[in-house]
Design an enzyme around this catalytic site. Structure first.
Site, PDB file in Angstrom:
ATOM      1  N   TRP A 102     -16.122   1.244 -45.314  1.00  8.82           N
ATOM      2  CA  TRP A 102     -14.964   1.387 -44.416  1.00  8.82           C
ATOM      3  C   TRP A 102     -15.339   1.058 -42.985  1.00  8.82           C
ATOM      4  CZ3 TRP A 102     -10.761   0.542 -46.653  1.00  8.82           C
ATOM      5  CH2 TRP A 102     -10.519   1.016 -47.946  1.00  8.82           C
ATOM      6  N   ASP A 173     -12.610   7.479 -37.774  1.00  9.08           N
ATOM      7  CA  ASP A 173     -11.822   7.312 -38.977  1.00  9.08           C
ATOM      8  C   ASP A 173     -12.140   8.516 -39.864  1.00  9.08           C
ATOM      9  OD1 ASP A 173     -10.749   6.727 -41.434  1.00  9.08           O
ATOM     10  OD2 ASP A 173     -11.678   4.749 -41.644  1.00  9.08           O
ATOM     11  N   LYS A 197      -5.772  10.628 -48.973  1.00  6.55           N
ATOM     12  CA  LYS A 197      -7.006  11.227 -49.451  1.00  6.55           C
ATOM     13  C   LYS A 197      -6.881  12.754 -49.376  1.00  6.55           C
ATOM     14  CE  LYS A 197      -8.362   6.948 -49.531  1.00  6.55           C
ATOM     15  NZ  LYS A 197      -8.942   6.242 -48.411  1.00  6.55           N
TER      16      LYS A 197
HETATM   17  C1  PLP Z   1      -9.030   4.801 -47.874  1.00  8.89           C
HETATM   18  C2  PLP Z   1      -9.697   4.627 -46.573  1.00  8.89           C
HETATM   19  C3  PLP Z   1      -9.263   3.647 -45.651  1.00  8.89           C
HETATM   20  C4  PLP Z   1      -8.136   2.690 -45.939  1.00  8.89           C
HETATM   21  O1  PLP Z   1      -6.934   3.354 -46.106  1.00  8.89           O
HETATM   22  P1  PLP Z   1      -5.575   2.559 -46.377  1.00  8.89           P
HETATM   23  O2  PLP Z   1      -4.573   3.643 -46.174  1.00  8.89           O
HETATM   24  O3  PLP Z   1      -5.637   2.039 -47.780  1.00  8.89           O
HETATM   25  O4  PLP Z   1      -5.447   1.473 -45.393  1.00  8.89           O
HETATM   26  C5  PLP Z   1      -9.920   3.570 -44.442  1.00  8.89           C
HETATM   27  N1  PLP Z   1     -10.939   4.386 -44.142  1.00  8.89           N
HETATM   28  C6  PLP Z   1     -11.385   5.332 -45.010  1.00  8.89           C
HETATM   29  C7  PLP Z   1     -12.520   6.209 -44.610  1.00  8.89           C
HETATM   30  C8  PLP Z   1     -10.773   5.473 -46.251  1.00  8.89           C
HETATM   31  O5  PLP Z   1     -11.209   6.403 -47.106  1.00  8.89           O
END
Ligand code: PLP
Length: 361
Positions: A102, A173, A197
């Site tokens: 990511w 993030d 998540k």
């Molecule tokens: C799943 C995830 C993303 C991407 O998320 P989307 O909603 O599919 O764009 C980005 N960063 C992390 C840490 C993730 O787990």
């Protein structure tokens, strides 16, 4: 039917109580005669849902008044570009820490807008650890420092907050570990997290941003990618993902009933400890991540004999343990044990893994 436990990395398990409440309110929300899905986002009913959701989050995560809370569309991936578009603020460089897939994606996107300095990376060891801060090579002229607090695929997590110069905003993030523990929001300029998540359904991305960082987007920034536009319009510049926002609000209420982030953290530690202690005690399974940096949310592991992988997954499913297959890029297994995974699910997983190991030793 025996209990089913869903270990998906995302979209992921939601608290059963939340789904039951949504079911009860599906056709008629609080006597309105409407489903939340059918409501105008500007009507008083939905406005009250949005306001309560924001209020509960502010309380749960102790978010000061000088931080805006935005509920946006576009997933966490949209933030890979929104962050540089809004936070460069006249500068041309940004620091990124690369701890996995990511972070790598965030870096690739940022390179479209600025010079990225990868101040530290754990790529040398297949992203199985967090580079200690003494080894970081931060640029004093960076507009901000970006890191991924939990790498959902590799299962590495920061159990500390980076110390950086107070004039430089720290950006995280937190898609897969937000609200899994208390956080000191004041250490950050901006936090973002896709909802699917650890917060709620897909379609919603949460942004928490310090007010003074708004208002200097890169020339040409699309209106919808300008944080200030969303902040000035209470996330209602265009239609927010209303139903996802409502369910996320129910998750916040559930977290409050659980005792908030201090309490959920204790449960998360107990769940992760149970699983990692078992993995470490076994010769049959292996977890590749450095002990100090293991994620409490996503636990990757392999079977010493990968020829047993498909049998493991098949037997797990027959036992009601779903979606344990690792990410297609790394293989093996991954158990995602977010807030909504009850400890009983982890106990059942460990019991199953023990038995599977005994049968196939
Ligand atoms: C799943 C995830 C993303 C991407 O998320 P989307 O909603 O599919 O764009 C980005 N960063 C992390 C840490 C993730 O787990």
């Amino acid at each position: 039917m025996d209990a089913i436990y869903n270990f998906s990395a995302g979209p992921a398990v939601l608290p059963k109580e939340v789904l039951e409440q949504a079911q009860d309110e599906m056709l008629d929300w609080h006597g309105s005669g409407m489903s939340v899905m059918e409501m105008s986002h500007r009507g008083k009913e939905f406005m009250s849902i949005a306001a309560k959701t924001e209020h509960d989050l502010r309380e749960l995560a102790n978010i000061p008044r000088n931080y805006k809370i935005l509920f946006l569309q576009g997933g966490a991936s949209s933030q890979f570009s929104m962050v540089p578009l809004n936070l460069l603020r006249g500068k041309t460089k940004a620091d990124y820490i690369n701890t996995g897939q990511w972070s790598t994606k965030a870096i690739e996107e940022a390179r479209r807008y600025c010079t990225v300095n990868v101040a530290a990376s754990s790529e040398d060891a297949g992203f199985t650890y967090i580079p200690p801060q003494q080894q970081w090579n931060l640029d004093p002229n960076a507009a901000y420092v970006h890191y991924t607090s939990n790498e959902t695929i590799g299962g590495v997590e920061f159990h500390w907050i980076p110390e950086i110069h107070t004039d430089i905003p720290l950006v995280a993030d937190m898609s897969s570990d937000i609200l899994s523990r208390p956080i000191d929001v004041t250490r950050f300029g901006l936090i973002y997290a896709g909802a699917q998540k650890n917060l709620g359904p897909a379609g919603l991305v949460l942004v928490i941003v310090r007010e003074d960082l708004l208002g200097m987007p890169l020339p040409g920034t699309p209106t919808l990618f300008n944080y200030q536009i969303h902040a000035q319009n209470d996330s209602m510049y265009n239609t927010p993902p209303t139903y996802a926002l409502y369910i996320t609000g129910l998750v916040f209420e559930w977290l409050k009933r659980k005792g908030g982030l201090t309490e959920i953290e204790k449960i998360n530690i107990a769940k992760a400890t149970l699983l990692y202690e078992f993995l470490d005690s076994s010769d049959f399974y292996h977890c590749p991540v450095a002990k100090t940096d293991r994620s409490r949310m996503n636990v990757p592991f392999t079977l010493k004999n990968p020829e047993l992988d498909s049998e493991f997954l098949k037997q797990a499913e027959l036992n009601g343990l779903l979606q344990l297959k690792g990410h297609r890029s790394v293989g093996g297994m991954r158990a995602s044990i977010y807030n909504a995974m009850p400890i009983e699910g982890v106990e059942k997983l460990v019991a199953f893994m023990k038995e599977f190991a005994n049968q196939h030793a």
